[in-house]
Design a protein around this motif. Structure first.
Motif, short mmCIF file in Angstrom:
data_model
loop_
_atom_site.label_atom_id
_atom_site.label_comp_id
_atom_site.label_asym_id
_atom_site.label_seq_id
_atom_site.Cartn_x
_atom_site.Cartn_y
_atom_site.Cartn_z
N ASP A 1 0.85 -1.19 0.00
CA ASP A 1 0.00 0.00 0.00
C ASP A 1 0.88 1.24 0.00
OD1 ASP A 1 -1.98 1.85 0.18
OD2 ASP A 1 -2.62 1.33 2.21
N SER A 2 0.74 2.08 -1.00
CA SER A 2 1.56 3.30 -1.09
C SER A 2 1.25 4.27 0.04
CB SER A 2 1.35 3.97 -2.45
OG SER A 2 -0.01 4.33 -2.63
N VAL A 3 0.00 4.26 0.51
CA VAL A 3 -0.38 5.15 1.61
C VAL A 3 0.42 4.80 2.87
CG1 VAL A 3 -2.26 5.92 3.09
CG2 VAL A 3 -2.67 5.52 0.66
N PHE A 4 0.60 3.50 3.11
CA PHE A 4 1.36 3.08 4.28
C PHE A 4 2.79 3.61 4.23
CE2 PHE A 4 4.41 -0.05 5.94
CZ PHE A 4 4.10 0.01 7.29
N TRP A 5 3.44 3.48 3.09
CA TRP A 5 4.83 3.94 2.99
C TRP A 5 4.92 5.46 3.05
CZ3 TRP A 5 8.28 0.65 4.17
CH2 TRP A 5 8.10 -0.69 3.89
N THR A 6 3.87 6.14 2.60
CA THR A 6 3.84 7.60 2.79
C THR A 6 3.79 7.96 4.27
OG1 THR A 6 2.70 7.88 0.67
CG2 THR A 6 2.58 9.71 2.23
N VAL A 7 2.98 7.22 5.02
CA VAL A 7 2.88 7.45 6.46
C VAL A 7 4.21 7.12 7.14
CG1 VAL A 7 1.74 6.71 8.58
CG2 VAL A 7 0.40 7.06 6.51
N VAL A 8 4.87 6.04 6.70
CA VAL A 8 6.18 5.69 7.28
C VAL A 8 7.19 6.81 7.03
CG1 VAL A 8 8.13 4.10 7.10
CG2 VAL A 8 5.82 3.20 7.12
N GLY A 9 7.25 7.30 5.79
CA GLY A 9 8.18 8.40 5.49
C GLY A 9 7.88 9.65 6.29
N ARG A 10 6.59 9.96 6.45
CA ARG A 10 6.20 11.13 7.24
C ARG A 10 6.60 10.95 8.70
NH1 ARG A 10 0.95 10.88 6.65
NH2 ARG A 10 0.99 11.96 4.64
N THR A 11 6.40 9.77 9.23
CA THR A 11 6.75 9.51 10.64
C THR A 11 8.25 9.60 10.85
OG1 THR A 11 4.84 8.02 10.81
CG2 THR A 11 6.51 7.88 12.53
N VAL A 12 9.02 9.03 9.94
CA VAL A 12 10.49 9.07 10.06
C VAL A 12 10.99 10.51 9.95
CG1 VAL A 12 12.66 8.38 8.97
CG2 VAL A 12 10.81 6.71 9.25
N VAL B 1 14.17 9.28 20.03
CA VAL B 1 13.70 8.62 18.81
C VAL B 1 12.53 7.69 19.13
CG1 VAL B 1 14.32 6.96 17.01
CG2 VAL B 1 15.90 8.81 17.61
N ILE B 2 12.66 6.91 20.19
CA ILE B 2 11.60 5.97 20.57
C ILE B 2 10.31 6.73 20.91
CG2 ILE B 2 10.91 4.26 22.29
CD1 ILE B 2 13.85 3.43 22.45
N TRP B 3 10.42 7.81 21.68
CA TRP B 3 9.24 8.56 22.09
C TRP B 3 8.58 9.26 20.90
CZ3 TRP B 3 12.29 10.96 26.72
CH2 TRP B 3 12.39 10.01 27.74
N ASP B 4 9.38 9.92 20.07
CA ASP B 4 8.81 10.70 18.98
C ASP B 4 8.28 9.81 17.85
OD1 ASP B 4 9.53 12.88 20.44
OD2 ASP B 4 11.31 13.36 19.26
N PHE B 5 8.87 8.65 17.67
CA PHE B 5 8.41 7.75 16.61
C PHE B 5 7.01 7.23 16.92
CE2 PHE B 5 8.26 3.88 14.05
CZ PHE B 5 8.84 4.30 12.86
N GLY B 6 6.67 7.12 18.19
CA GLY B 6 5.34 6.65 18.57
C GLY B 6 4.34 7.78 18.80
#
Length: 326
Positions: A92-103, A255-260
């Motif tokens: 799902d491209s939406v999922f990878w967009t969310v991953v990139g935004r989170t990172v 990193v752990i706190w902000d990633f979640g």
């Protein structure tokens, strides 16, 4: 002049006998009371296994099933679908967009938080004792503030109709911020969220790094200053190398706190974050409970945990390294 030989010397041909050194200490397992720490830790381990282990196992199992609203209501066992949920998520491209935004959000927040926290910690070493204590108390109040309360405060500050931020900016000549919405533009909206996260995270970093700065030898800094070193050279060649283990730990924790991230953007968007404001945590929650796709949400959560395992392993490794040094 004759030398009187002892019986031991005669038996060894005039040389001192070499004896194998005895072991200085026994094995830790053979020491009396070595099992006591483990026995004392058993209640905590059982509690953690119940509170964290069981939900994690259930989430993994659910990710291989197809739990829908009808199975949830009826209580029937959901059908097994294998890796279908993971295939849907990973393709799902939406999922990878969310991953990139989170990172991206995590990187920005961590860098800004650590830099500001280190700057405040360095400032705390140069002010008077009373001012330093006042700074510590003020930051402790910020740190102790619940995330939901802090998010509501920022929501009121940036309110388009009654927000104090719009009121102040509107008074600046040439600026028109009357009824300005900060979340129409995603860049402005994420700037507000990032400011909130940094504001809440800096107190921990500043107080921790201030404690670490007390371990920097004053004699070393004074000697470098006498030799003509600039403040930047002292920071780069003396302070930062000594603070490196502590900086690594607090950065990894950030990193752990902000990633979640969940509470801040969820509360600022009134429980309905738009797609452009979704992070992995909110995306998983929305898929599971907003669209009743519980298994798909579980698969997203499992992938998020796997992404964080590398960071957590690095953090644990650094903790063990510091323990060995101590």
């Amino acid at each position: 002049m004759s030398v009187v030989e002892s019986p031991t010397t005669r038996r060894t041909g005039g040389s001192t006998p070499h004896r194998a050194p005895r072991r200085a200490t026994r094995s830790r397992r053979s020491r009396p009371g070595a099992a006591t720490p483990w026995l004392l830790a058993i209640p905590t381990l059982i509690l953690l296994a119940g509170l964290l282990g069981y939900p994690l196992v259930r989430m993994v199992v659910l990710s291989f099933q197809n739990m829908r609203l009808r199975e949830l209501i009826s209580g029937r066992t959901p059908p097994w679908v294998g890796f279908d949920n993971y295939t849907k998520v990973l393709t799902d491209s939406v999922f990878w967009t969310v991953v990139g935004r989170t990172v991206g959000f995590t990187v920005v927040c961590v860098v800004v938080s650590v830099v500001i926290g280190l700057g405040i910690a360095l400032l705390m070493r140069r002010v008077a004792y009373g001012v330093r204590m006042l700074m510590v108390v003020a930051m402790m109040f910020v740190w102790a503030l619940p995330q939901l309360v802090a998010a509501q405060i920022f929501r009121w500050i940036t309110d388009s109709d009654f927000g104090v931020l719009n009121y102040v900016l509107d008074k600046v000549p040439g600026l028109n911020y009357q009824n300005h919405s900060w979340f129409v533009n995603p860049w402005q909206g994420w700037a507000v969220i990032t400011t909130l996260v940094v504001w809440a995270g800096v107190p921990f970093l500043a107080i921790t790094l201030n404690a670490g700065l007390t371990q920097v030898p004053k004699e070393l800094v004074e000697a470098a200053t006498v030799d003509g070193a600039t403040p930047w050279q002292v920071l780069r060649n003396i302070t930062l190398p000594i603070l490196k283990p502590l900086l690594t730990i607090v950065t990894t924790l950030s990193v752990i706190w902000d990633f979640g991230l969940f509470t801040q953007n969820w509360a600022l968007r009134d429980g309905h974050p738009e797609p452009v404001y979704q992070t992995l945590a909110t995306y998983s929650y929305t898929q599971a409970f907003g669209q009743s796709r519980y298994s798909l949400g579980s698969a997203i959560s499992v992938i998020t945990v796997l992404l964080m395992l590398g960071v957590m392993a690095f953090y644990i490794r650094q903790m063990f390294k510091i323990g060995e040094v101590d």
